[in-house]
Enzyme design. Structure first.
Site, PDB file in Angstrom:
ATOM      1  N   GLY A   1      43.816  39.457  48.860  1.00 50.05           N
ATOM      2  CA  GLY A   1      44.279  38.294  48.075  1.00 50.05           C
ATOM      3  C   GLY A   1      44.210  37.084  49.025  1.00 50.05           C
ATOM      4  O   GLY A   1      45.021  36.103  48.768  1.00 50.05           O
ATOM      5  N   SER A   2      43.525  36.866  50.036  1.00 50.34           N
ATOM      6  CA  SER A   2      43.254  35.719  50.981  1.00 50.34           C
ATOM      7  C   SER A   2      42.894  34.640  50.142  1.00 50.34           C
ATOM      8  O   SER A   2      43.413  33.307  50.092  1.00 50.34           O
ATOM      9  CB  SER A   2      42.502  36.127  52.042  1.00 50.34           C
ATOM     10  OG  SER A   2      41.076  35.966  51.750  1.00 50.34           O
ATOM     11  N   LEU A  55      38.135  44.460  41.284  1.00 49.95           N
ATOM     12  CA  LEU A  55      37.006  45.292  41.120  1.00 49.95           C
ATOM     13  C   LEU A  55      36.766  45.843  39.627  1.00 49.95           C
ATOM     14  O   LEU A  55      35.723  46.606  39.670  1.00 49.95           O
ATOM     15  CB  LEU A  55      37.382  46.525  42.454  1.00 49.95           C
ATOM     16  CG  LEU A  55      37.468  45.926  43.511  1.00 49.95           C
ATOM     17  CD1 LEU A  55      37.497  47.061  44.562  1.00 49.95           C
ATOM     18  CD2 LEU A  55      36.049  45.162  44.029  1.00 49.95           C
ATOM     19  N   LEU A  62      35.824  46.187  35.678  1.00 50.47           N
ATOM     20  CA  LEU A  62      35.179  45.533  34.766  1.00 50.47           C
ATOM     21  C   LEU A  62      36.239  45.047  33.696  1.00 50.47           C
ATOM     22  O   LEU A  62      37.261  45.589  33.084  1.00 50.47           O
ATOM     23  CB  LEU A  62      34.320  46.710  33.971  1.00 50.47           C
ATOM     24  CG  LEU A  62      33.076  45.898  33.127  1.00 50.47           C
ATOM     25  CD1 LEU A  62      32.203  45.104  33.910  1.00 50.47           C
ATOM     26  CD2 LEU A  62      32.353  47.046  32.570  1.00 50.47           C
ATOM     27  N   ILE A  63      36.110  43.762  33.160  1.00 51.17           N
ATOM     28  CA  ILE A  63      36.884  43.121  32.421  1.00 51.17           C
ATOM     29  C   ILE A  63      36.723  43.468  30.839  1.00 51.17           C
ATOM     30  O   ILE A  63      35.531  43.562  30.441  1.00 51.17           O
ATOM     31  CB  ILE A  63      36.822  41.453  32.413  1.00 51.17           C
ATOM     32  CG1 ILE A  63      36.971  41.069  33.578  1.00 51.17           C
ATOM     33  CG2 ILE A  63      37.410  40.892  31.438  1.00 51.17           C
ATOM     34  CD1 ILE A  63      38.460  41.390  34.246  1.00 51.17           C
ATOM     35  N   ASN A  89      34.992  34.496  38.001  1.00 52.72           N
ATOM     36  CA  ASN A  89      34.933  35.322  39.018  1.00 52.72           C
ATOM     37  C   ASN A  89      34.230  34.706  40.462  1.00 52.72           C
ATOM     38  O   ASN A  89      33.558  33.607  40.415  1.00 52.72           O
ATOM     39  CB  ASN A  89      34.073  36.487  38.917  1.00 52.72           C
ATOM     40  CG  ASN A  89      34.193  37.590  40.069  1.00 52.72           C
ATOM     41  OD1 ASN A  89      35.242  37.785  40.639  1.00 52.72           O
ATOM     42  ND2 ASN A  89      33.147  38.285  40.175  1.00 52.72           N
ATOM     43  N   HIS A 126      32.054  35.804  43.610  1.00 57.94           N
ATOM     44  CA  HIS A 126      31.145  37.055  44.174  1.00 57.94           C
ATOM     45  C   HIS A 126      30.580  36.711  45.770  1.00 57.94           C
ATOM     46  O   HIS A 126      30.107  35.408  45.916  1.00 57.94           O
ATOM     47  CB  HIS A 126      29.926  37.068  43.210  1.00 57.94           C
ATOM     48  CG  HIS A 126      29.219  38.582  43.720  1.00 57.94           C
ATOM     49  ND1 HIS A 126      29.860  39.871  43.499  1.00 57.94           N
ATOM     50  CD2 HIS A 126      28.261  38.598  44.468  1.00 57.94           C
ATOM     51  CE1 HIS A 126      29.025  40.623  44.078  1.00 57.94           C
ATOM     52  NE2 HIS A 126      27.925  40.130  44.583  1.00 57.94           N
ATOM     53  N   GLU A 144      34.224  30.711  50.747  1.00 53.52           N
ATOM     54  CA  GLU A 144      35.176  30.951  49.684  1.00 53.52           C
ATOM     55  C   GLU A 144      36.178  30.259  49.767  1.00 53.52           C
ATOM     56  O   GLU A 144      36.682  29.535  48.646  1.00 53.52           O
ATOM     57  CB  GLU A 144      35.356  32.599  49.736  1.00 53.52           C
ATOM     58  CG  GLU A 144      34.253  33.457  49.339  1.00 53.52           C
ATOM     59  CD  GLU A 144      34.596  34.738  49.215  1.00 53.52           C
ATOM     60  OE1 GLU A 144      34.074  35.566  48.248  1.00 53.52           O
ATOM     61  OE2 GLU A 144      35.612  35.544  49.961  1.00 53.52           O
TER      62      GLU A 144
HETATM   63  C1  GRF Z   1      36.201  38.320  48.271  1.00 52.98           C
HETATM   64  O1  GRF Z   1      34.959  38.264  49.164  1.00 52.98           O
HETATM   65  C2  GRF Z   1      35.319  37.946  46.850  1.00 52.98           C
HETATM   66  O2  GRF Z   1      34.246  37.057  47.004  1.00 52.98           O
HETATM   67  C3  GRF Z   1      35.277  39.520  46.479  1.00 52.98           C
HETATM   68  O3  GRF Z   1      36.261  39.956  46.987  1.00 52.98           O
HETATM   69  C4  GRF Z   1      36.763  39.335  48.104  1.00 52.98           C
HETATM   70  C5  GRF Z   1      38.261  39.071  48.101  1.00 52.98           C
HETATM   71  O4  GRF Z   1      38.887  38.670  49.058  1.00 52.98           O
HETATM   72  N1  GRF Z   1      34.911  39.326  45.114  1.00 52.98           N
HETATM   73  P1  GRF Z   1      40.447  38.480  49.342  1.00 52.98           P
HETATM   74  O5  GRF Z   1      41.218  39.738  48.675  1.00 52.98           O
HETATM   75  O6  GRF Z   1      40.692  37.200  48.473  1.00 52.98           O
HETATM   76  O7  GRF Z   1      40.693  38.394  50.786  1.00 52.98           O
END
Ligand code: GRF
Length: 188
Positions: free
Chosen positions: A12-13, A85, A87-88, A102, A104, A174
């Site tokens: 959840g960072s 993780l 599927l929606i 989302n 990625h 991100e």
């Molecule tokens: C991120 O790399 C995101 O792109 C992917 O999952 C990871 C989640 O990281 N879908 P965090 O839980 O937000 O640290």
């Protein structure tokens, strides 16, 4: 006020960056966290940041309208997937057309699809000796990682970079871009 719910399965960072970014924002707020994983780091973050967090199971997510009902009751406008993780399901997509986003950790369409998440992505980038990677922020449809791309950012990968180094470079992108892209999208 536009209300965001964040779905996350792991640490959840990204969710925390988004929550902090919109703290005290006058037009956007993070109202709710949802996770499928009772061990997820997001739960502790939610507690610390005082955001209500709901844990759900596969059946209620995939086979019932429970999640849609929760989101509607809470008057959620946008659903953000940050390391989620599963599927929606179609009912959720139908309830939030073009309002589910989302992130990625690669440059889609490369390294997308079922099973391509987290370290698997960065290991594949490393194995292929790619010279760049990055992030893709996209709309969510009923297939993994296939919705329309909203934003991409790249980083350079050197020969010395191991998968963990690639992950660290991608995470910088991100954390920097995801909240800003969400804000631009919501405010139009
Ligand atoms: C991120 O790399 C995101 O792109 C992917 O999952 C990871 C989640 O990281 N879908 P965090 O839980 O937000 O640290």
């Amino acid at each position: 006020m536009k209300r965001i719910a964040i779905l996350a399965s792991g640490s959840g960072s990204n969710a925390e960056k988004i929550i902090n970014y919109f703290e005290n924002n006058e037009s956007i707020c993070v109202d709710l966290l949802l996770t499928n994983n009772p061990q997820a780091g997001i739960i502790e973050r939610g507690r610390r940041l005082s955001i209500p967090t709901i844990i759900f199971d596969k059946k209620s997510f995939a086979k019932t309208d429970k999640i849609v009902e929760i989101l509607k009751k809470q008057e959620i406008d946008w659903v953000i997937l940050a390391g989620f993780l599963w599927l929606i399901p179609a009912n959720l997509i139908k309830a939030y057309p073009n309002k589910i986003i989302n992130i990625h950790p690669a440059l889609l369409p490369k390294y997308g699809g079922k099973g391509m998440w987290g370290h698997f992505v960065h290991e594949a980038v490393h194995a292929n000796k790619d010279t760049e990677s990055g992030i893709t922020i996209h709309y969510v449809n009923e297939n993994y990682d296939e919705g329309e791309v909203i934003f991409q950012a790249k980083c350079e990968i050197t020969e010395e970079d191991m998968p963990a180094d690639i992950a660290a470079k991608v995470q910088v992108l991100e954390h920097k871009h995801f909240p800003e892209v969400i804000e631009k999208l919501i405010l139009g």
